[in-house]
Design a protein around this motif. Structure first.
Motif, PDB file in Angstrom:
ATOM      1  N   ASP A 105     -34.254  48.863  30.788  1.00  0.00           N
ATOM      2  CA  ASP A 105     -34.142  48.102  32.034  1.00  0.00           C
ATOM      3  C   ASP A 105     -32.754  48.259  32.642  1.00  0.00           C
ATOM      4  O   ASP A 105     -32.608  48.394  33.867  1.00  0.00           O
ATOM      5  N   ALA A 106     -31.718  48.241  31.789  1.00  0.00           N
ATOM      6  CA  ALA A 106     -30.352  48.425  32.271  1.00  0.00           C
ATOM      7  C   ALA A 106     -30.158  49.826  32.851  1.00  0.00           C
ATOM      8  O   ALA A 106     -29.465  50.011  33.864  1.00  0.00           O
ATOM      9  N   ALA A 107     -30.769  50.830  32.214  1.00  0.00           N
ATOM     10  CA  ALA A 107     -30.663  52.206  32.705  1.00  0.00           C
ATOM     11  C   ALA A 107     -31.332  52.347  34.067  1.00  0.00           C
ATOM     12  O   ALA A 107     -30.801  52.993  34.981  1.00  0.00           O
ATOM     13  N   LYS A 108     -32.504  51.742  34.228  1.00  0.00           N
ATOM     14  CA  LYS A 108     -33.202  51.801  35.513  1.00  0.00           C
ATOM     15  C   LYS A 108     -32.398  51.119  36.614  1.00  0.00           C
ATOM     16  O   LYS A 108     -32.283  51.635  37.734  1.00  0.00           O
ATOM     17  N   GLU A 109     -31.829  49.960  36.281  1.00  0.00           N
ATOM     18  CA  GLU A 109     -31.025  49.238  37.264  1.00  0.00           C
ATOM     19  C   GLU A 109     -29.790  50.037  37.672  1.00  0.00           C
ATOM     20  O   GLU A 109     -29.417  50.080  38.844  1.00  0.00           O
ATOM     21  N   PHE A 110     -29.153  50.703  36.701  1.00  0.00           N
ATOM     22  CA  PHE A 110     -27.969  51.512  37.001  1.00  0.00           C
ATOM     23  C   PHE A 110     -28.317  52.645  37.957  1.00  0.00           C
ATOM     24  O   PHE A 110     -27.616  52.873  38.959  1.00  0.00           O
ATOM     25  N   LEU A 111     -29.382  53.382  37.666  1.00  0.00           N
ATOM     26  CA  LEU A 111     -29.758  54.510  38.522  1.00  0.00           C
ATOM     27  C   LEU A 111     -30.178  54.047  39.907  1.00  0.00           C
ATOM     28  O   LEU A 111     -29.825  54.674  40.914  1.00  0.00           O
ATOM     29  N   ALA A 112     -30.918  52.941  39.972  1.00  0.00           N
ATOM     30  CA  ALA A 112     -31.355  52.427  41.269  1.00  0.00           C
ATOM     31  C   ALA A 112     -30.171  51.995  42.133  1.00  0.00           C
ATOM     32  O   ALA A 112     -30.153  52.229  43.349  1.00  0.00           O
ATOM     33  N   ASN A 113     -29.159  51.400  41.521  1.00  0.00           N
ATOM     34  CA  ASN A 113     -27.976  50.968  42.272  1.00  0.00           C
ATOM     35  C   ASN A 113     -27.095  52.143  42.682  1.00  0.00           C
ATOM     36  O   ASN A 113     -26.558  52.179  43.797  1.00  0.00           O
ATOM     37  N   LYS A 114     -26.944  53.121  41.781  1.00  0.00           N
ATOM     38  CA  LYS A 114     -26.058  54.246  42.073  1.00  0.00           C
ATOM     39  C   LYS A 114     -26.603  55.113  43.196  1.00  0.00           C
ATOM     40  O   LYS A 114     -25.843  55.583  44.054  1.00  0.00           O
ATOM     41  N   MET A 144     -22.249  52.597  31.394  1.00  0.00           N
ATOM     42  CA  MET A 144     -23.408  53.414  31.708  1.00  0.00           C
ATOM     43  C   MET A 144     -23.004  54.585  32.592  1.00  0.00           C
ATOM     44  O   MET A 144     -22.169  54.460  33.486  1.00  0.00           O
ATOM     45  N   THR A 145     -23.571  55.740  32.332  1.00  0.00           N
ATOM     46  CA  THR A 145     -23.401  56.926  33.173  1.00  0.00           C
ATOM     47  C   THR A 145     -24.793  57.461  33.496  1.00  0.00           C
ATOM     48  O   THR A 145     -25.784  57.045  32.895  1.00  0.00           O
ATOM     49  N   THR A 146     -24.851  58.382  34.440  1.00  0.00           N
ATOM     50  CA  THR A 146     -26.144  58.977  34.774  1.00  0.00           C
ATOM     51  C   THR A 146     -26.746  59.667  33.559  1.00  0.00           C
ATOM     52  O   THR A 146     -27.942  59.538  33.278  1.00  0.00           O
ATOM     53  N   GLU A 147     -25.909  60.380  32.816  1.00  0.00           N
ATOM     54  CA  GLU A 147     -26.388  61.098  31.643  1.00  0.00           C
ATOM     55  C   GLU A 147     -26.935  60.146  30.584  1.00  0.00           C
ATOM     56  O   GLU A 147     -28.003  60.368  30.009  1.00  0.00           O
ATOM     57  N   SER A 148     -26.182  59.075  30.294  1.00  0.00           N
ATOM     58  CA  SER A 148     -26.646  58.137  29.263  1.00  0.00           C
ATOM     59  C   SER A 148     -27.879  57.375  29.731  1.00  0.00           C
ATOM     60  O   SER A 148     -28.789  57.107  28.933  1.00  0.00           O
ATOM     61  N   ALA A 149     -27.939  57.032  31.015  1.00  0.00           N
ATOM     62  CA  ALA A 149     -29.116  56.320  31.528  1.00  0.00           C
ATOM     63  C   ALA A 149     -30.370  57.166  31.387  1.00  0.00           C
ATOM     64  O   ALA A 149     -31.430  56.675  30.963  1.00  0.00           O
ATOM     65  N   LEU A 150     -30.271  58.451  31.712  1.00  0.00           N
ATOM     66  CA  LEU A 150     -31.425  59.346  31.570  1.00  0.00           C
ATOM     67  C   LEU A 150     -31.790  59.522  30.094  1.00  0.00           C
ATOM     68  O   LEU A 150     -32.967  59.639  29.744  1.00  0.00           O
ATOM     69  N   LEU A 151     -30.780  59.516  29.238  1.00  0.00           N
ATOM     70  CA  LEU A 151     -31.013  59.623  27.799  1.00  0.00           C
ATOM     71  C   LEU A 151     -31.799  58.424  27.289  1.00  0.00           C
ATOM     72  O   LEU A 151     -32.736  58.555  26.499  1.00  0.00           O
ATOM     73  N   TYR A 152     -31.432  57.224  27.755  1.00  0.00           N
ATOM     74  CA  TYR A 152     -32.128  56.013  27.325  1.00  0.00           C
ATOM     75  C   TYR A 152     -33.578  55.997  27.821  1.00  0.00           C
ATOM     76  O   TYR A 152     -34.488  55.572  27.105  1.00  0.00           O
ATOM     77  N   ALA A 207     -37.256  55.648  38.318  1.00  0.00           N
ATOM     78  CA  ALA A 207     -36.372  54.475  38.315  1.00  0.00           C
ATOM     79  C   ALA A 207     -35.815  54.200  39.702  1.00  0.00           C
ATOM     80  O   ALA A 207     -35.721  53.042  40.131  1.00  0.00           O
ATOM     81  N   ILE A 208     -35.443  55.247  40.414  1.00  0.00           N
ATOM     82  CA  ILE A 208     -34.825  55.082  41.736  1.00  0.00           C
ATOM     83  C   ILE A 208     -35.845  54.645  42.779  1.00  0.00           C
ATOM     84  O   ILE A 208     -35.620  53.687  43.534  1.00  0.00           O
ATOM     85  N   PHE A 209     -36.989  55.311  42.832  1.00  0.00           N
ATOM     86  CA  PHE A 209     -37.949  55.067  43.913  1.00  0.00           C
ATOM     87  C   PHE A 209     -38.864  53.878  43.641  1.00  0.00           C
ATOM     88  O   PHE A 209     -39.635  53.498  44.514  1.00  0.00           O
ATOM     89  N   ALA A 210     -38.755  53.268  42.475  1.00  0.00           N
ATOM     90  CA  ALA A 210     -39.469  52.016  42.226  1.00  0.00           C
ATOM     91  C   ALA A 210     -38.692  50.822  42.767  1.00  0.00           C
ATOM     92  O   ALA A 210     -39.227  49.722  42.857  1.00  0.00           O
TER      93      ALA A 210
END
Length: 382
Positions: free
Chosen positions: A205-214, A179-187, A235-238
């Motif tokens: 769900d995986a994209a949201k978790e990635f952004l929240a952790n990063k 997962m990357t920031t670009e792919s997560a936003l794409l999903y 995704a981040i502020f939730a």
């Protein structure tokens, strides 16, 4: 066997294939004249002419009857749209019908067009590669693409032509990719129909978790987060794991981000009130900040809407006995009242007027644990 029985049989075959770890392979007859009974002519038109510039704008299809054969217009184009180029391939109707209820209906609807030996399929240019990959999958049972954008295109094409097994395989491949920031936003920005909701939800769900952790350390990535789109911000502020000084920082940041991203008042007002205010956990803001927000007349926000959120938080705090029923009634409210990983804990003051005027102050104290304690045995007295 009549058309209805054929439809039920083929639909059952696709259902079995979609739940099996091994999909039968028929790669050898793909685009082969010797093993095919029909010609598929693919007419490719410009995406601009189709009314959209992305695959998301081409996510629906229309049926049209032509004079020379059966024409299926899978893009929101008009009849007079100019064709950029054509591509003709040999197809086996039995294989395509077994994989796809769309093609099953096309080849067995009982009308004269179903007896013709060639079919015209019109798509936009952005769909071309994805459609060819999907047709290949319908013969081989394998998706070979590894690029997220192409996999998403195949997933959308599989949804359009109702190839459930391909949808599931694309979703699994996308989930397994780094997962990357670009792919997560794409999903997160990927349009999801009802039929593919289950396949895409795990990916989102995986994209949201990635952004929240990063980006959980907001102070460290503040400038980068300021440039993220709305889906990333939500995704981040939730997340309850967001590390900030206090909830006051969250409110100020979201207001600043909204003003920077939406110069028009109508857009700014709508996004902040309907999408971002529910992410602010007003119960954990300081009393001083709450008073400041209530007294402030800001043209960027709806003051009545802010007041409502603050009132809900204060009522929750004032009536502890009703907290469980409030949380049980709405999962979103539960998220709004949850405590994050704050660096600075707000001081809580309880004032009593009886039997005499007094106040009790509650503070969370952080006491560093000496590193030598970490090496102590798990049993024994300290």
């Amino acid at each position: 066997m009549d058309a209805g029985e054929q439809s039920a049989t083929a639909a059952g075959m696709e259902l079995d294939f979609s739940h099996s770890s091994v999909v039968p392979s028929f790669e050898f007859p793909f685009n082969s004249a010797n093993f095919s009974d029909r010609l598929l002519r693919i007419e490719i038109v410009a995406s601009d002419d189709a009314g959209g510039g992305s695959a998301a704008d081409c996510a629906r299809h229309r049926e049209e009857k032509g004079d020379k054969g059966q024409s299926i217009d899978s893009s929101p184009t008009t009849v007079c749209t100019a064709v950029l180029r054509e591509k003709t391939i040999y197809i086996n109707s039995a294989i395509l019908a077994a994989r796809s209820p769309f093609f099953l209906k096309l080849f067995s609807n009982g009308m004269k067009e179903s007896d013709q030996t060639h079919t015209i399929l019109r798509i936009v240019d952005l769909e071309e590669n994805a459609l060819m990959e999907l047709l290949s999958f319908m013969y081989s049972g394998k998706v070979t693409a590894t690029v997220p954008t192409l996999l998403l295109g195949i997933l959308m094409a599989a949804d359009k032509f109702q190839v459930v097994s391909c949808m599931r395989q694309c979703s699994q491949l996308l989930t397994s990719l780094p997962m990357t920031t670009e792919s997560a936003l794409l999903y997160l920005d990927f349009p999801c129909s009802i039929s593919m909701a289950g396949e895409v939800q795990a990916l989102r769900d995986a994209a949201k978790e990635f952004l929240a952790n990063k980006y959980k350390d907001l102070a460290k990535f503040q400038d980068e987060v300021m440039n993220l789109p709305l889906a990333g911000i939500e995704a981040i502020f939730a997340s309850s794991d967001l590390q900030v000084g206090s909830e006051n920082v969250i409110y100020d940041f979201l207001l600043k981000w909204t003003c920077a991203q939406y110069p028009k008042f109508e857009d700014r007002h709508k996004i902040f009130c309907s999408r971002l205010l529910p992410l602010v956990r007003f119960r954990h803001m300081s009393w001083r900040k709450l008073r400041e927000v209530l007294r402030c007349v800001d043209n960027n926000i709806d003051h009545d809407e802010v007041t409502k959120f603050i009132a809900d938080a204060l009522l929750y705090e004032a009536y502890p006995s009703s907290q469980q029923s409030i949380l049980a009634a709405d999962a979103a409210i539960c998220c709004q009242f949850a405590e994050r990983t704050y660096k600075y804990k707000p001081v809580k003051v309880v004032v009593f007027h009886q039997p005499c005027p007094q106040a009790i102050v509650y503070m969370d104290l952080f006491v560093p644990v000496p590193s030598c304690w970490l090496d102590l045995p798990s049993q024994g007295n300290l």
